[in-house]
Design a protein around this motif. Structure first.
Motif, PDB file in Angstrom:
ATOM      1  N   VAL A 269       0.842  -1.187   0.000  1.00  0.00           N
ATOM      2  CA  VAL A 269       0.000   0.000   0.000  1.00  0.00           C
ATOM      3  C   VAL A 269       0.885   1.249   0.000  1.00  0.00           C
ATOM      4  CG1 VAL A 269      -1.581   1.379   1.416  1.00  0.00           C
ATOM      5  CG2 VAL A 269      -2.030  -1.052   1.050  1.00  0.00           C
ATOM      6  N   VAL A 270       0.484   2.268  -0.756  1.00  0.00           N
ATOM      7  CA  VAL A 270       1.185   3.547  -0.788  1.00  0.00           C
ATOM      8  C   VAL A 270       0.216   4.642  -0.363  1.00  0.00           C
ATOM      9  CG1 VAL A 270       2.375   5.248  -2.223  1.00  0.00           C
ATOM     10  CG2 VAL A 270       2.760   2.795  -2.606  1.00  0.00           C
ATOM     11  N   LEU A 271       0.600   5.381   0.665  1.00  0.00           N
ATOM     12  CA  LEU A 271      -0.201   6.497   1.152  1.00  0.00           C
ATOM     13  C   LEU A 271       0.596   7.780   0.992  1.00  0.00           C
ATOM     14  CD1 LEU A 271      -1.536   4.990   4.533  1.00  0.00           C
ATOM     15  CD2 LEU A 271      -2.600   4.865   2.264  1.00  0.00           C
ATOM     16  N   LYS A 272       0.005   8.764   0.312  1.00  0.00           N
ATOM     17  CA  LYS A 272       0.641  10.070   0.153  1.00  0.00           C
ATOM     18  C   LYS A 272      -0.390  11.153   0.437  1.00  0.00           C
ATOM     19  CE  LYS A 272       4.276   8.887  -3.182  1.00  0.00           C
ATOM     20  NZ  LYS A 272       4.919   9.254  -4.475  1.00  0.00           N
ATOM     21  N   ASN A 273      -0.040  12.014   1.404  1.00  0.00           N
ATOM     22  CA  ASN A 273      -0.942  13.117   1.761  1.00  0.00           C
ATOM     23  C   ASN A 273      -2.347  12.600   2.056  1.00  0.00           C
ATOM     24  OD1 ASN A 273       1.174  15.007   1.154  1.00  0.00           O
ATOM     25  ND2 ASN A 273       0.657  14.803  -1.014  1.00  0.00           N
ATOM     26  N   ALA A 274      -2.407  11.579   2.879  1.00  0.00           N
ATOM     27  CA  ALA A 274      -3.686  10.923   3.146  1.00  0.00           C
ATOM     28  C   ALA A 274      -3.935  10.811   4.646  1.00  0.00           C
ATOM     29  CB  ALA A 274      -3.706   9.537   2.510  1.00  0.00           C
ATOM     30  N   THR A 275      -5.195  10.781   4.990  1.00  0.00           N
ATOM     31  CA  THR A 275      -5.620  10.461   6.347  1.00  0.00           C
ATOM     32  C   THR A 275      -6.504   9.219   6.260  1.00  0.00           C
ATOM     33  OG1 THR A 275      -5.567  12.781   7.043  1.00  0.00           O
ATOM     34  CG2 THR A 275      -6.846  11.260   8.398  1.00  0.00           C
ATOM     35  N   THR A 286      -2.682  -1.162  -3.033  1.00  0.00           N
ATOM     36  CA  THR A 286      -3.591  -0.041  -3.255  1.00  0.00           C
ATOM     37  C   THR A 286      -2.846   1.275  -3.004  1.00  0.00           C
ATOM     38  OG1 THR A 286      -5.695  -1.163  -2.880  1.00  0.00           O
ATOM     39  CG2 THR A 286      -5.597   1.136  -2.240  1.00  0.00           C
ATOM     40  N   ARG A 287      -3.172   2.281  -3.785  1.00  0.00           N
ATOM     41  CA  ARG A 287      -2.522   3.582  -3.683  1.00  0.00           C
ATOM     42  C   ARG A 287      -3.571   4.636  -3.334  1.00  0.00           C
ATOM     43  NH1 ARG A 287       2.321   5.567  -5.814  1.00  0.00           N
ATOM     44  NH2 ARG A 287       2.395   7.848  -6.042  1.00  0.00           N
ATOM     45  N   VAL A 288      -3.283   5.431  -2.308  1.00  0.00           N
ATOM     46  CA  VAL A 288      -4.190   6.487  -1.875  1.00  0.00           C
ATOM     47  C   VAL A 288      -3.396   7.788  -1.807  1.00  0.00           C
ATOM     48  CG1 VAL A 288      -5.774   7.294  -0.093  1.00  0.00           C
ATOM     49  CG2 VAL A 288      -5.540   4.830  -0.522  1.00  0.00           C
ATOM     50  N   GLU A 289      -3.892   8.819  -2.496  1.00  0.00           N
ATOM     51  CA  GLU A 289      -3.168  10.087  -2.551  1.00  0.00           C
ATOM     52  C   GLU A 289      -4.157  11.248  -2.445  1.00  0.00           C
ATOM     53  OE1 GLU A 289       0.277  12.247  -5.302  1.00  0.00           O
ATOM     54  OE2 GLU A 289      -0.431  10.220  -5.765  1.00  0.00           O
ATOM     55  N   ILE A 304      -6.927   5.493  -5.413  1.00  0.00           N
ATOM     56  CA  ILE A 304      -7.902   6.458  -4.908  1.00  0.00           C
ATOM     57  C   ILE A 304      -7.203   7.795  -4.742  1.00  0.00           C
ATOM     58  CG2 ILE A 304      -9.474   7.022  -3.029  1.00  0.00           C
ATOM     59  CD1 ILE A 304      -9.541   3.978  -2.433  1.00  0.00           C
ATOM     60  N   THR A 305      -7.710   8.809  -5.416  1.00  0.00           N
ATOM     61  CA  THR A 305      -7.107  10.139  -5.349  1.00  0.00           C
ATOM     62  C   THR A 305      -8.176  11.197  -5.151  1.00  0.00           C
ATOM     63  OG1 THR A 305      -7.202  10.318  -7.769  1.00  0.00           O
ATOM     64  CG2 THR A 305      -5.144   9.522  -6.820  1.00  0.00           C
ATOM     65  N   ASN A 306      -7.783  12.283  -4.479  1.00  0.00           N
ATOM     66  CA  ASN A 306      -8.655  13.451  -4.326  1.00  0.00           C
ATOM     67  C   ASN A 306     -10.032  13.072  -3.804  1.00  0.00           C
ATOM     68  OD1 ASN A 306      -6.587  15.059  -5.630  1.00  0.00           O
ATOM     69  ND2 ASN A 306      -7.286  14.154  -7.564  1.00  0.00           N
ATOM     70  N   ALA A 307     -10.045  12.204  -2.812  1.00  0.00           N
ATOM     71  CA  ALA A 307     -11.322  11.652  -2.346  1.00  0.00           C
ATOM     72  C   ALA A 307     -11.532  11.917  -0.863  1.00  0.00           C
ATOM     73  CB  ALA A 307     -11.357  10.148  -2.607  1.00  0.00           C
ATOM     74  N   PHE A 320     -10.626   5.499  -8.537  1.00  0.00           N
ATOM     75  CA  PHE A 320     -11.624   6.474  -8.103  1.00  0.00           C
ATOM     76  C   PHE A 320     -10.969   7.828  -7.896  1.00  0.00           C
ATOM     77  CE2 PHE A 320     -13.886   8.815  -4.797  1.00  0.00           C
ATOM     78  CZ  PHE A 320     -15.159   8.872  -5.347  1.00  0.00           C
ATOM     79  N   ASP A 321     -11.519   8.850  -8.538  1.00  0.00           N
ATOM     80  CA  ASP A 321     -11.051  10.227  -8.373  1.00  0.00           C
ATOM     81  C   ASP A 321     -12.288  11.111  -8.363  1.00  0.00           C
ATOM     82  OD1 ASP A 321     -10.093  12.798  -8.559  1.00  0.00           O
ATOM     83  OD2 ASP A 321      -8.527  12.302  -9.999  1.00  0.00           O
ATOM     84  N   GLY A 322     -12.659  11.575  -7.182  1.00  0.00           N
ATOM     85  CA  GLY A 322     -13.879  12.354  -7.151  1.00  0.00           C
ATOM     86  C   GLY A 322     -14.292  12.750  -5.765  1.00  0.00           C
ATOM     87  N   LYS A 323     -15.496  13.304  -5.664  1.00  0.00           N
ATOM     88  CA  LYS A 323     -15.978  13.869  -4.417  1.00  0.00           C
ATOM     89  C   LYS A 323     -17.123  13.081  -3.796  1.00  0.00           C
ATOM     90  CE  LYS A 323     -14.632  18.553  -5.734  1.00  0.00           C
ATOM     91  NZ  LYS A 323     -15.089  19.944  -5.963  1.00  0.00           N
ATOM     92  N   PHE A 324     -17.484  11.944  -4.367  1.00  0.00           N
ATOM     93  CA  PHE A 324     -18.531  11.119  -3.766  1.00  0.00           C
ATOM     94  C   PHE A 324     -18.005  10.510  -2.469  1.00  0.00           C
ATOM     95  CE2 PHE A 324     -19.196  11.002  -8.387  1.00  0.00           C
ATOM     96  CZ  PHE A 324     -20.471  11.540  -8.445  1.00  0.00           C
ATOM     97  N   THR A 325     -18.900  10.091  -1.579  1.00  0.00           N
ATOM     98  CA  THR A 325     -18.462   9.553  -0.288  1.00  0.00           C
ATOM     99  C   THR A 325     -18.889   8.105  -0.084  1.00  0.00           C
ATOM    100  OG1 THR A 325     -20.427  10.533   0.752  1.00  0.00           O
ATOM    101  CG2 THR A 325     -18.380  11.804   0.841  1.00  0.00           C
ATOM    102  N   ALA A 326     -20.175   7.837   0.127  1.00  0.00           N
ATOM    103  CA  ALA A 326     -20.634   6.486   0.471  1.00  0.00           C
ATOM    104  C   ALA A 326     -20.822   5.656  -0.792  1.00  0.00           C
ATOM    105  CB  ALA A 326     -21.934   6.541   1.272  1.00  0.00           C
ATOM    106  N   ILE A 327     -19.721   5.340  -1.444  1.00  0.00           N
ATOM    107  CA  ILE A 327     -19.792   4.663  -2.733  1.00  0.00           C
ATOM    108  C   ILE A 327     -19.664   3.153  -2.571  1.00  0.00           C
ATOM    109  CG2 ILE A 327     -18.828   6.668  -3.922  1.00  0.00           C
ATOM    110  CD1 ILE A 327     -16.173   5.110  -4.091  1.00  0.00           C
ATOM    111  N   SER A 328     -20.031   2.443  -3.633  1.00  0.00           N
ATOM    112  CA  SER A 328     -19.832   0.996  -3.707  1.00  0.00           C
ATOM    113  C   SER A 328     -19.557   0.658  -5.161  1.00  0.00           C
ATOM    114  CB  SER A 328     -21.084   0.248  -3.209  1.00  0.00           C
ATOM    115  OG  SER A 328     -20.921  -1.152  -3.329  1.00  0.00           O
ATOM    116  N   ILE A 329     -18.280   0.454  -5.497  1.00  0.00           N
ATOM    117  CA  ILE A 329     -17.915   0.158  -6.868  1.00  0.00           C
ATOM    118  C   ILE A 329     -17.125  -1.144  -6.912  1.00  0.00           C
ATOM    119  CG2 ILE A 329     -17.973   2.561  -7.618  1.00  0.00           C
ATOM    120  CD1 ILE A 329     -14.960   2.666  -7.451  1.00  0.00           C
TER     121      ILE A 329
END
Length: 336
Positions: A269-275, A286-289, A304-307, A320-329
């Protein structure tokens, strides 16, 4: 001891995640549901597991049997694969593995997880795992006598008879005895609602004087649909964190990021600028930025970016790159 795991259903209520893999292989806190299930059963019965027999559908493909056999081998057991090609009920499903029904066995349906601290009564002919519930009318329940023995099985009682719900895990001292009763149902076409029911076999065994007792669990967690699966992931993370288990892999890369426990962060897993967290599982690679994620379950190889995600469930190889929250994809989906 042998464990029989009927899991031929695809899990339609958990779509789109079960369009590509069967529900029991969905990961909860970093491990497939069925893996956690058989591990927990092994802990309760405290006996050597000789064999784990998985009952699947032929449409599951070639990789699923390999994954299931690997799960059995991790517990030091032989893995066996059987097929149920028609949805003809619980008794029919179990009998798909009749060649493995010998000696003491546990039958466990692979869509539930539990936490329990009780000693298995191996003197009983059968132990039925149960959980006290607030609304028993939604479940099959057991009724007890003053000796703590099960004297009746009641399906979704309209009037109160018991608040001990059957969670779908059963121990039988004799697999042969269970096989004989279920074979009787099949041979004599004893059906309810067009299906062969395990409870009919249990009732016949009870009528013959066999002793049934309850095994009460402390926690019972469902994985039926997306909201409860995400909740189960959160609850399991909490239990494992309380047990002191380290769930953040040394093979994860964390840059300018914060992890709020409990979380399961897999290798690669790679985390950058993430909480991340609380109550988040991130699968391998998985990569989260530039993102905030809490109360969510993300599988492997996703980006997952900008989420800003909460109560989300994301499959494998998704983007996934977007502003939705309670998603299921599901797997290989792209939202950007």
């Amino acid at each position: 001891m042998k464990i029989i795991v009927p899991m031929a259903g695809r899990g339609s209520r958990l779509r789109p995640h079960t369009l590509t893999i069967p529900k029991p292989l969905i990961p909860i806190a970093g491990k497939p549901i069925v893996h956690r299930l058989v591990e927990d059963i092994a802990g309760v019965i405290n006996q050597e597991i000789e064999e784990i027999a998985f009952i699947i559908h032929k449409d599951f493909g070639d990789q699923v049997p390999k994954d299931l056999i690997a799960i059995a081998e991790k517990l030091g057991a032989k893995g066996s694969i059987y097929y149920q090609d028609q949805p003809l009920g619980t008794a029919h499903a179990i009998m798909s593995a009749k060649e493995s029904m010998s000696g003491p066995i546990v039958v466990a349906y692979a869509d539930t997880l539990f936490r329990a601290d009780f000693t298995l009564d191996t003197t009983a002919d059968s132990v039925i795992w149960v959980k006290q519930v607030e609304d028993p009318s939604a479940f099959g329940v057991v009724q007890l006598n003053n000796k703590n023995e099960i004297v009746d099985f009641v399906e979704k009682p309209a009037e109160f008879v018991s608040d001990l719900a059957i969670i779908g895990i059963y121990y039988f001292k004799s697999g042969e005895a269970l096989r004989e009763e279920l074979q009787y149902l099949l041979d004599n076409n004893v059906m309810k609602g067009g299906e062969y029911q395990l409870t009919d076999g249990l009732e016949n065994m009870k009528q013959k004087g066999m002793k049934f007792v309850p095994g009460k669990v402390d926690e019972w967690m469902d994985c039926g649909n997306k909201p409860v699966t995400v909740e189960t992931n959160s609850r399991m993370l909490g239990f494992l964190h309380a047990d002191g288990e380290n769930m953040v892999s040394d093979g994860a890369t964390v840059e300018n990021s914060t992890i709020i426990p409990p979380c399961c962060i897999a290798e690669g897993v790679v985390l950058k600028n993430a909480t991340i967290g609380p109550n988040v599982s991130l699968g391998k690679n998985t990569r989260v930025e530039n993102a905030t994620i809490k109360n969510s379950l993300v599988q492997t190889n996703s980006v997952i970016t900008n989420a800003n995600l909460d109560n989300a469930m994301i499959g494998n190889h998704a983007k996934f790159d977007g502003k939705f929250t309670a998603i299921s994809i599901g797997d290989y989906s792209v939202l950007e």
